[in-house]
Design an enzyme around this catalytic site. Structure first.
Site, PDB file in Angstrom:
ATOM      1  N   LYS A  54       0.807  -1.218   0.000  1.00  0.00           N
ATOM      2  CA  LYS A  54       0.000   0.000   0.000  1.00  0.00           C
ATOM      3  C   LYS A  54       0.842   1.271   0.000  1.00  0.00           C
ATOM      4  O   LYS A  54       0.308   2.353  -0.273  1.00  0.00           O
ATOM      5  CB  LYS A  54      -0.961  -0.004   1.184  1.00  0.00           C
ATOM      6  CG  LYS A  54      -1.983  -1.129   1.144  1.00  0.00           C
ATOM      7  CD  LYS A  54      -3.039  -0.902   0.066  1.00  0.00           C
ATOM      8  CE  LYS A  54      -4.165  -1.908   0.200  1.00  0.00           C
ATOM      9  NZ  LYS A  54      -5.237  -1.692  -0.747  1.00  0.00           N
ATOM     10  N   SER A 287      -2.618 -12.603   4.336  1.00  0.00           N
ATOM     11  CA  SER A 287      -3.040 -12.720   2.934  1.00  0.00           C
ATOM     12  C   SER A 287      -1.940 -13.342   2.074  1.00  0.00           C
ATOM     13  O   SER A 287      -2.228 -13.921   1.023  1.00  0.00           O
ATOM     14  CB  SER A 287      -3.416 -11.355   2.376  1.00  0.00           C
ATOM     15  OG  SER A 287      -2.277 -10.519   2.338  1.00  0.00           O
TER      16      SER A 287
HETATM   17  C1  LIG Z   1      -2.812  -7.262   3.016  1.00  0.00           C
HETATM   18  C2  LIG Z   1      -3.224  -6.863   1.642  1.00  0.00           C
HETATM   19  N1  LIG Z   1      -3.617  -5.622   1.432  1.00  0.00           N
HETATM   20  C3  LIG Z   1      -3.958  -5.232   0.196  1.00  0.00           C
HETATM   21  C4  LIG Z   1      -3.891  -6.064  -0.893  1.00  0.00           C
HETATM   22  C5  LIG Z   1      -4.196  -5.571  -2.255  1.00  0.00           C
HETATM   23  O1  LIG Z   1      -5.436  -5.247  -2.342  1.00  0.00           O
HETATM   24  P1  LIG Z   1      -5.968  -4.158  -3.348  1.00  0.00           P
HETATM   25  O2  LIG Z   1      -4.917  -3.700  -4.254  1.00  0.00           O
HETATM   26  O3  LIG Z   1      -7.037  -4.914  -4.026  1.00  0.00           O
HETATM   27  O4  LIG Z   1      -6.488  -3.104  -2.423  1.00  0.00           O
HETATM   28  C6  LIG Z   1      -3.542  -7.316  -0.724  1.00  0.00           C
HETATM   29  C7  LIG Z   1      -3.506  -8.181  -1.892  1.00  0.00           C
HETATM   30  O5  LIG Z   1      -3.137  -9.265  -1.919  1.00  0.00           O
HETATM   31  C8  LIG Z   1      -3.204  -7.728   0.566  1.00  0.00           C
HETATM   32  O6  LIG Z   1      -2.847  -8.971   0.765  1.00  0.00           O
END
Ligand SMILES: Cc1ncc(COP(=O)(O)O)c(C=O)c1O
Length: 480
Positions: A54, A287
């Site tokens: 992020k 995740s």
């Molecule tokens: C902990 C976590 N946050 C965020 C994401 C990404 O999510 P997005 O780009 O769909 O917000 C992932 C993707 O695997 C993730 O594992």
């Protein structure tokens, strides 16, 4: 040293250099798992300065807002977030000198809240038991605050095009170069949908006509797997993996980019993440387990060799008290001990396995107090040199002893402990346990002379929760 000596200068209006370390993360091959005929590679997004993927979108969304004039010097960045996006924004926007205001649902851990606060963000806690449209839903609160505060910018990762763009412009091209332009499949999760949409668009462009498969790994309970497989939106369930899975289709998630999907339950996700750390030394979040488990399933189904990439989206640091904690895993029912069918099933920390924090009769009260604080318990069994439980000491016992004269912290434990123990054999009924709790005591389980462990009210509550019928369990909501 003279006044004219060169002092390090703080560059004017220049953010800290740490922001230039966002992205360009390493890629490693998985070598200690059975990957069928495939080669599986992991993009280590846990190595970003804020510990997650992020950071990339935080930088991209802040820079886009600056370019579009939505964010001016002295402005406030507002976001509804429960996790990594908040950390990324606190890091990036904080470093650039903006005020950062995060709206966080009240079920989030104190550790996460402390982390964003330590980065200088302000936090508004809101309810986690309400859904979109309710005035106290975290996204509605954030949108409202952004309207009320002058010079505020509502980031809104779920609808912000600079979110997928970060992956289209950085994550995708990095993977493409690191894989030497030779990729057959990429396995992703969806939280906001930014990763999916950005990587999907990039790979469709460099290798058009579905040349690179985009595989979704989705937690069981999320609606996205069914949506990909059956084309319909089903009722959502709950899941414990954090950061991915949804109960709706986010605005920026282009689900048409997904070529196939796997559904992974919490138990498999956690076990896979823990295995990844043991076998490969890679410390990912929950995740990561879902994505790696999905990628391994995909790999093992293949009949031809393929080059597959997935992500380690965040660091395991945030999960030390949960997924990486054996007691939490057992309490949640993710690690199974053979059931004995008696009270010993309620003992979360077994003495024989060295899991019980104890104190000796000759230890000082200060030692007892420090152990209680250190392990966040309010009482300790007192165990003698022969391993016999001879007493129990709790916070009230300590207070009685030291409240008039704190030098009594040096007294030995045996002077303050209670030696009237509520000992119970393992075949005691739960009702008798309740009688012990009614008397304000904890239960000490003894099998003949052998001390097995303690049972507290919390242990009983956890046991009952775990054995609650599935149909009666309330849904837990996921926040990204
Ligand atoms: C902990 C976590 N946050 C965020 C994401 C990404 O999510 P997005 O780009 O769909 O917000 C992932 C993707 O695997 C993730 O594992």
């Amino acid at each position: 040293m003279s006044d004219t000596s060169e002092a390090p200068s703080i560059a004017e209006n220049k953010p800290p250099a740490i922001l230039s370390l966002i992205g360009d993360t390493p890629l490693v091959e998985v070598t200690q798992f059975d990957t069928g005929p495939c080669h599986l590679f992991l993009k280590l997004e846990n190595q970003n300065p804020g510990g997650s993927i992020k950071d990339r979108i935080a930088l991209s969304m802040i820079e886009a807002a600056e370019e579009e004039g939505k964010l001016q010097p002295g402005g406030t960045v507002v976001e509804a977030t429960a996790g990594n996006t908040g950390l990324g924004l606190a890091l990036v926007a904080g470093a650039k000198g903006y005020r950062v205001l995060l709206v966080i649902p009240d079920k989030m851990s104190q550790e996460k809240i402390s982390h964003v606060k330590a980065l200088g963000a302000e936090v508004r806690i809101t309810r986690s038991d309400v859904t979109r449209g309710h005035p106290e839903y975290y996204q509605d609160v954030a949108a409202r605050l952004a309207e009320e505060i002058r010079g505020a910018f509502y980031v809104n990762q779920f609808g912000n095009p600079a979110n997928p763009l970060a992956h289209e412009r950085t994550t995708g091209p990095e993977i493409w170069e690191q894989m030497r332009h030779d990729v057959d499949a990429v396995v992703v999760g969806v939280g906001s949908g930014g990763t999916l949409t950005g990587l999907g668009r990039f790979f469709n462009r460099v290798k058009p006509r579905r040349g690179i498969e985009v595989i979704l790994a989705d937690p069981t309970g999320s609606v996205l797997y069914e949506y990909v497989k059956m084309g319909k939106l089903v009722e959502s369930g709950s899941w414990a993996v954090e950061g991915i899975g949804e109960d709706f289709i986010p605005e920026i998630a282009d689900m048409s980019l997904v070529t196939d999907a796997f559904e992974i339950d919490d138990e498999e996700s956690f076990a896979t993440a823990r295995d990844l750390l043991h076998k490969e030394g890679i410390f990912g979040g929950s995740s990561t387990g879902t994505l790696v488990a999905g990628a391994l399933r995909y790999c093992r189904q293949q009949t031809k060799p393929k080059r597959v990439v997935t992500l380690v989206p965040d660091t395991g640091n945030k999960y030390l008290s949960k997924m990486y904690n054996d007691f939490w895993m057992a309490e949640q029912g993710f690690i199974h001990r053979p059931p004995q069918g008696d009270l010993s099933d309620l003992i979360s920390h077994r003495y024989e396995a060295g899991e019980v924090i104890t104190v000796g009769p000759d230890d000082s009260l200060l030692t007892a107090f420090k152990r209680m604080r250190g392990s966040d318990v309010s009482q300790l069994p007192v165990v003698d040199k022969n391993g016999r439980a001879i007493g129990i000491i709790d916070e009230s016992d300590l207070l009685v002893r030291v409240h008039r004269d704190s030098s009594h912290f040096n007294d030995p434990v045996e002077k303050a402990m209670t030696d009237r123990l509520e000992t119970l054999p393992p075949d005691t009924k739960i009702k008798d346990l309740l009688d012990v709790f009614d008397r304000g005591r904890v239960a000490i389980v003894m099998e003949d002379d052998k001390f097995l462990g303690l049972i507290t009210r919390t242990d009983l509550l956890s046991y009952l929760r775990l054995h609650m019928p599935k149909s009666a369990a309330p849904l837990e909501r996921e926040f990204v």
